[in-house]
Write a protein that holds these residues in place. Structure first.
Motif, short mmCIF file in Angstrom:
data_model
loop_
_atom_site.label_atom_id
_atom_site.label_comp_id
_atom_site.label_asym_id
_atom_site.label_seq_id
_atom_site.Cartn_x
_atom_site.Cartn_y
_atom_site.Cartn_z
N PRO A 10 0.84 -1.18 0.00
CA PRO A 10 0.00 0.00 0.00
C PRO A 10 0.89 1.25 0.00
CG PRO A 10 0.02 -1.00 2.18
CD PRO A 10 0.85 -1.86 1.28
N ILE A 11 0.60 2.18 -0.88
CA ILE A 11 1.42 3.38 -1.01
C ILE A 11 0.63 4.58 -0.49
CG2 ILE A 11 2.61 4.92 -2.64
CD1 ILE A 11 2.99 2.40 -4.42
N GLY A 12 1.28 5.36 0.37
CA GLY A 12 0.63 6.55 0.91
C GLY A 12 -0.07 6.32 2.23
N THR A 13 0.43 5.36 3.00
CA THR A 13 -0.17 5.10 4.31
C THR A 13 0.23 6.21 5.28
OG1 THR A 13 1.70 3.75 5.01
CG2 THR A 13 -0.13 2.60 3.96
N ALA A 14 -0.58 6.41 6.30
CA ALA A 14 -0.30 7.45 7.30
C ALA A 14 0.86 7.05 8.21
CB ALA A 14 -1.55 7.72 8.13
N ASP A 15 1.11 5.76 8.32
CA ASP A 15 2.12 5.22 9.22
C ASP A 15 3.07 4.32 8.42
OD1 ASP A 15 3.23 3.17 11.14
OD2 ASP A 15 2.01 4.29 12.58
N PRO A 16 4.35 4.28 8.76
CA PRO A 16 5.25 3.40 8.01
C PRO A 16 4.97 1.91 8.20
CG PRO A 16 6.46 4.58 9.74
CD PRO A 16 5.05 5.10 9.74
N SER A 17 4.30 1.53 9.28
CA SER A 17 3.95 0.13 9.49
C SER A 17 2.79 -0.25 8.59
CB SER A 17 3.54 -0.10 10.95
OG SER A 17 3.06 -1.41 11.11
N VAL A 18 2.89 -1.43 7.96
CA VAL A 18 1.82 -1.90 7.09
C VAL A 18 1.21 -3.20 7.60
CG1 VAL A 18 2.67 -0.73 5.02
CG2 VAL A 18 3.45 -3.05 5.54
N SER A 19 1.50 -3.57 8.86
CA SER A 19 0.99 -4.84 9.39
C SER A 19 -0.53 -4.91 9.39
CB SER A 19 1.54 -5.09 10.79
OG SER A 19 1.17 -4.06 11.68
N GLU A 20 -1.19 -3.78 9.55
CA GLU A 20 -2.65 -3.75 9.49
C GLU A 20 -3.16 -4.24 8.13
OE1 GLU A 20 -5.98 -0.16 9.09
OE2 GLU A 20 -4.03 0.28 9.98
N VAL A 22 -1.36 -6.10 5.97
CA VAL A 22 -0.95 -7.50 5.83
C VAL A 22 -1.96 -8.40 6.53
CG1 VAL A 22 0.85 -9.19 6.40
CG2 VAL A 22 1.50 -6.90 5.59
N ALA A 23 -2.42 -8.01 7.70
CA ALA A 23 -3.41 -8.80 8.45
C ALA A 23 -4.70 -8.94 7.64
CB ALA A 23 -3.68 -8.17 9.81
N ASP A 24 -5.15 -7.85 7.04
CA ASP A 24 -6.36 -7.90 6.21
C ASP A 24 -6.21 -8.93 5.09
OD1 ASP A 24 -7.59 -5.94 7.74
OD2 ASP A 24 -7.07 -4.32 6.35
N ILE A 25 -5.04 -8.92 4.46
CA ILE A 25 -4.77 -9.86 3.37
C ILE A 25 -4.76 -11.30 3.89
CG2 ILE A 25 -2.91 -10.62 1.83
CD1 ILE A 25 -2.40 -7.54 1.38
N GLN A 26 -4.21 -11.51 5.07
CA GLN A 26 -4.17 -12.86 5.62
C GLN A 26 -5.57 -13.39 5.91
OE1 GLN A 26 -1.09 -14.51 5.63
NE2 GLN A 26 -0.69 -12.61 4.54
N TYR A 40 -1.37 -21.42 1.91
CA TYR A 40 -0.54 -20.21 1.92
C TYR A 40 0.38 -20.20 3.13
CZ TYR A 40 -3.37 -17.95 5.54
OH TYR A 40 -4.00 -17.65 6.72
N GLN A 41 1.41 -19.37 3.02
CA GLN A 41 2.37 -19.22 4.10
C GLN A 41 2.83 -17.77 4.13
OE1 GLN A 41 5.68 -21.92 3.77
NE2 GLN A 41 6.88 -20.80 5.27
N LEU A 42 2.65 -17.13 5.26
CA LEU A 42 3.14 -15.77 5.46
C LEU A 42 4.62 -15.83 5.83
CD1 LEU A 42 2.68 -12.70 5.91
CD2 LEU A 42 2.07 -13.28 8.28
N THR A 43 5.42 -14.96 5.23
CA THR A 43 6.83 -14.83 5.60
C THR A 43 7.04 -13.38 6.03
OG1 THR A 43 7.84 -14.07 3.53
CG2 THR A 43 7.33 -16.44 3.71
N PRO A 44 8.19 -13.04 6.58
CA PRO A 44 8.41 -11.66 6.99
C PRO A 44 8.39 -10.64 5.85
CG PRO A 44 9.99 -13.10 8.07
CD PRO A 44 9.28 -13.92 7.04
N MET A 45 8.59 -11.11 4.61
CA MET A 45 8.70 -10.18 3.48
C MET A 45 7.63 -10.35 2.41
SD MET A 45 11.25 -8.24 4.21
CE MET A 45 11.57 -7.45 2.66
N ASN A 46 6.88 -11.46 2.43
CA ASN A 46 5.89 -11.71 1.39
C ASN A 46 4.95 -12.82 1.83
OD1 ASN A 46 7.33 -14.11 1.15
ND2 ASN A 46 8.37 -13.51 -0.71
N THR A 47 4.12 -13.25 0.93
CA THR A 47 3.24 -14.39 1.19
C THR A 47 3.39 -15.35 0.01
OG1 THR A 47 1.68 -13.01 2.41
CG2 THR A 47 0.87 -15.13 1.63
#
Length: 105
Positions: A10-20, A22-26, A40-47
């Protein structure tokens, strides 16, 4: 059966963290997995996602849309596809193959 490595950015988020995001995608991926359409398998850099190629494209579109559904105006999605048709492949089989190679050396 194909294996896809996908990263949704996601580009243009209000916060540098994108875990929110990533969680939605999971959550989306979990639904597809519960329907036994993918693994599927979540990794620290991709899925990593495994399934029939036509289903994987459907899944990729669904997860690409997820940040837009939260108000993001721009999303970049990187996709890498491993589609082997001479034999059945899986995430586990690929890992087992590498481990065997390591044991032989």
């Amino acid at each position: 059966m194909a294996i896809v490595d996908v990263t949704v950015i996601p580009i243009g988020t209000a916060d540098p963290s994108v875990s929110e995001y990533v969680a939605d995608i999971q959550y989306i991926l979990k639904k597809y997995e519960e329907e036994e359409k993918i693994k599927y398998q979540l990794t620290p850099m991709n899925t990593i996602i495994e399934g029939e190629l036509s289903v994987l494209f459907e899944v990729i579109q669904a997860i690409h849309e997820a940040p837009f559904n939260k108000g993001i105006k721009r999303v970049a999605t990187n996709i890498r596809i491993d589609d082997r048709r001479d034999r059945t492949s899986s995430m586990e089989r690929k890992l087992e193959s590498v481990k065997k190679q390591m044991e032989n050396k």
